[in-house]
Design a protein around this motif. Structure first.
Motif, PDB file in Angstrom:
ATOM      1  N   ASP A  62       0.715  -1.054   0.086  1.00  0.00           N
ATOM      2  CA  ASP A  62      -0.149  -0.030   0.092  1.00  0.00           C
ATOM      3  C   ASP A  62       0.804   1.290   0.089  1.00  0.00           C
ATOM      4  O   ASP A  62       1.620   1.273   0.899  1.00  0.00           O
ATOM      5  CB  ASP A  62      -0.894   0.156   1.193  1.00  0.00           C
ATOM      6  CG  ASP A  62      -2.001   0.905   1.137  1.00  0.00           C
ATOM      7  OD1 ASP A  62      -2.288   1.564   0.049  1.00  0.00           O
ATOM      8  OD2 ASP A  62      -2.375   1.217   2.276  1.00  0.00           O
ATOM      9  N   ASP A  65       1.993   7.593   1.179  1.00  0.00           N
ATOM     10  CA  ASP A  65       1.771   8.729   0.918  1.00  0.00           C
ATOM     11  C   ASP A  65       1.471   8.886  -0.460  1.00  0.00           C
ATOM     12  O   ASP A  65       1.721   8.354  -1.467  1.00  0.00           O
ATOM     13  CB  ASP A  65       2.401   9.527   1.508  1.00  0.00           C
ATOM     14  CG  ASP A  65       4.022   9.423   0.983  1.00  0.00           C
ATOM     15  OD1 ASP A  65       4.344   8.701   0.068  1.00  0.00           O
ATOM     16  OD2 ASP A  65       5.146  10.165   1.482  1.00  0.00           O
ATOM     17  N   LEU A 127      -8.404   5.060  -4.603  1.00  0.00           N
ATOM     18  CA  LEU A 127      -7.617   4.922  -3.554  1.00  0.00           C
ATOM     19  C   LEU A 127      -7.292   6.559  -3.237  1.00  0.00           C
ATOM     20  O   LEU A 127      -7.315   6.867  -1.884  1.00  0.00           O
ATOM     21  CB  LEU A 127      -6.474   4.183  -3.676  1.00  0.00           C
ATOM     22  CG  LEU A 127      -5.471   4.144  -2.277  1.00  0.00           C
ATOM     23  CD1 LEU A 127      -6.203   3.337  -1.155  1.00  0.00           C
ATOM     24  CD2 LEU A 127      -4.285   3.463  -2.570  1.00  0.00           C
ATOM     25  N   ARG A 128      -6.739   7.402  -4.115  1.00  0.00           N
ATOM     26  CA  ARG A 128      -6.305   8.637  -4.164  1.00  0.00           C
ATOM     27  C   ARG A 128      -7.448   9.416  -3.650  1.00  0.00           C
ATOM     28  O   ARG A 128      -7.439  10.200  -2.693  1.00  0.00           O
ATOM     29  CB  ARG A 128      -5.812   9.394  -5.329  1.00  0.00           C
ATOM     30  CG  ARG A 128      -5.538  10.827  -5.313  1.00  0.00           C
ATOM     31  CD  ARG A 128      -5.419  11.610  -6.507  1.00  0.00           C
ATOM     32  NE  ARG A 128      -6.481  11.352  -7.410  1.00  0.00           N
ATOM     33  CZ  ARG A 128      -7.570  12.173  -7.272  1.00  0.00           C
ATOM     34  NH1 ARG A 128      -7.331  13.066  -6.480  1.00  0.00           N
ATOM     35  NH2 ARG A 128      -8.699  12.076  -8.067  1.00  0.00           N
ATOM     36  N   ALA A 130     -10.365   8.164  -1.991  1.00  0.00           N
ATOM     37  CA  ALA A 130     -10.630   7.825  -0.911  1.00  0.00           C
ATOM     38  C   ALA A 130      -9.944   8.494   0.232  1.00  0.00           C
ATOM     39  O   ALA A 130     -10.423   8.549   1.563  1.00  0.00           O
ATOM     40  CB  ALA A 130     -10.672   6.361  -0.780  1.00  0.00           C
ATOM     41  N   ARG A 131      -8.732   8.659  -0.035  1.00  0.00           N
ATOM     42  CA  ARG A 131      -7.702   9.184   1.136  1.00  0.00           C
ATOM     43  C   ARG A 131      -7.735  10.703   0.981  1.00  0.00           C
ATOM     44  O   ARG A 131      -6.990  11.266   1.763  1.00  0.00           O
ATOM     45  CB  ARG A 131      -6.291   8.507   0.969  1.00  0.00           C
ATOM     46  CG  ARG A 131      -6.389   6.834   1.120  1.00  0.00           C
ATOM     47  CD  ARG A 131      -5.098   6.414   1.207  1.00  0.00           C
ATOM     48  NE  ARG A 131      -5.005   5.227   1.724  1.00  0.00           N
ATOM     49  CZ  ARG A 131      -4.097   4.265   1.526  1.00  0.00           C
ATOM     50  NH1 ARG A 131      -2.999   4.746   1.094  1.00  0.00           N
ATOM     51  NH2 ARG A 131      -4.277   3.065   2.018  1.00  0.00           N
ATOM     52  N   TRP A 133      -6.234  12.564  -1.128  1.00  0.00           N
ATOM     53  CA  TRP A 133      -4.998  13.127  -1.630  1.00  0.00           C
ATOM     54  C   TRP A 133      -5.440  14.189  -2.758  1.00  0.00           C
ATOM     55  O   TRP A 133      -6.509  14.202  -3.456  1.00  0.00           O
ATOM     56  CB  TRP A 133      -3.931  12.220  -2.155  1.00  0.00           C
ATOM     57  CG  TRP A 133      -3.402  11.435  -0.934  1.00  0.00           C
ATOM     58  CD1 TRP A 133      -3.379  11.701   0.330  1.00  0.00           C
ATOM     59  CD2 TRP A 133      -3.051   9.900  -0.928  1.00  0.00           C
ATOM     60  NE1 TRP A 133      -2.785  10.706   1.220  1.00  0.00           N
ATOM     61  CE2 TRP A 133      -2.514   9.488   0.366  1.00  0.00           C
ATOM     62  CE3 TRP A 133      -2.981   9.297  -1.919  1.00  0.00           C
ATOM     63  CZ2 TRP A 133      -2.066   8.501   0.621  1.00  0.00           C
ATOM     64  CZ3 TRP A 133      -2.284   7.827  -1.613  1.00  0.00           C
ATOM     65  CH2 TRP A 133      -1.876   7.548  -0.577  1.00  0.00           C
TER      66      TRP A 133
END
Length: 138
Positions: A62, A65, A127-128, A130-131, A133
């Motif tokens: 994973d 950052d 993923l970007r 969801a986090r 970023w």
């Protein structure tokens, strides 16, 4: 003469009555097929192969950052090593697609088609988001 009479007795004692299929299979079990041996060899080859499960690989490797996420995306787009992610071209599949070995910090995965490579890129985009970023800009 005793030998001849002994042979005559054994020949007359042979059972010529019809035998059911179940009895026949009990007496003479079928030989193992050659296909089973070939299949066992195929299974052995696959056990030693690199995994192709992209989601399991992503769970292990994973990106911590946004910079690591960008390194992984650049490695997948350019098919060259970036940051902690290494890319190796393994040749072609039987269908003619490129096989790519992607090595992360903890494990490796084999990407066997362009569809699976694009799928991994879409998962990284999700993923970007969801986090939280920042958007990707080149």
């Amino acid at each position: 003469m005793n030998d001849l009479s002994a042979n005559a007795n054994t020949n007359s004692e042979i059972d010529t009555s019809p035998v059911s299929r179940a009895e026949f299979l009990l007496r003479f079990p079928p030989a193992p097929s050659l296909g089973a041996k070939a299949l066992a060899g195929y299974k052995r080859r696959i056990q030693n192969a690199i995994s192709t499960d992209l989601i399991a690989w992503l769970r292990e490797n994973d990106p911590a950052d946004f910079a690591e996420l960008m390194d992984l995306r650049r490695a997948l787009y350019s098919l060259s090593s970036k940051g902690r992610y290494r890319v190796f071209l393994l040749g072609l599949t039987q269908a003619g697609a490129r096989k790519i070995k992607l090595v992360g910090p903890k494990s490796a995965v084999m990407i066997v088609s362009e569809k699976s490579r694009h799928y991994l890129l879409r998962v990284l985009c999700r993923l970007r988001k969801a986090r939280g970023w920042p958007p990707i800009r080149y």
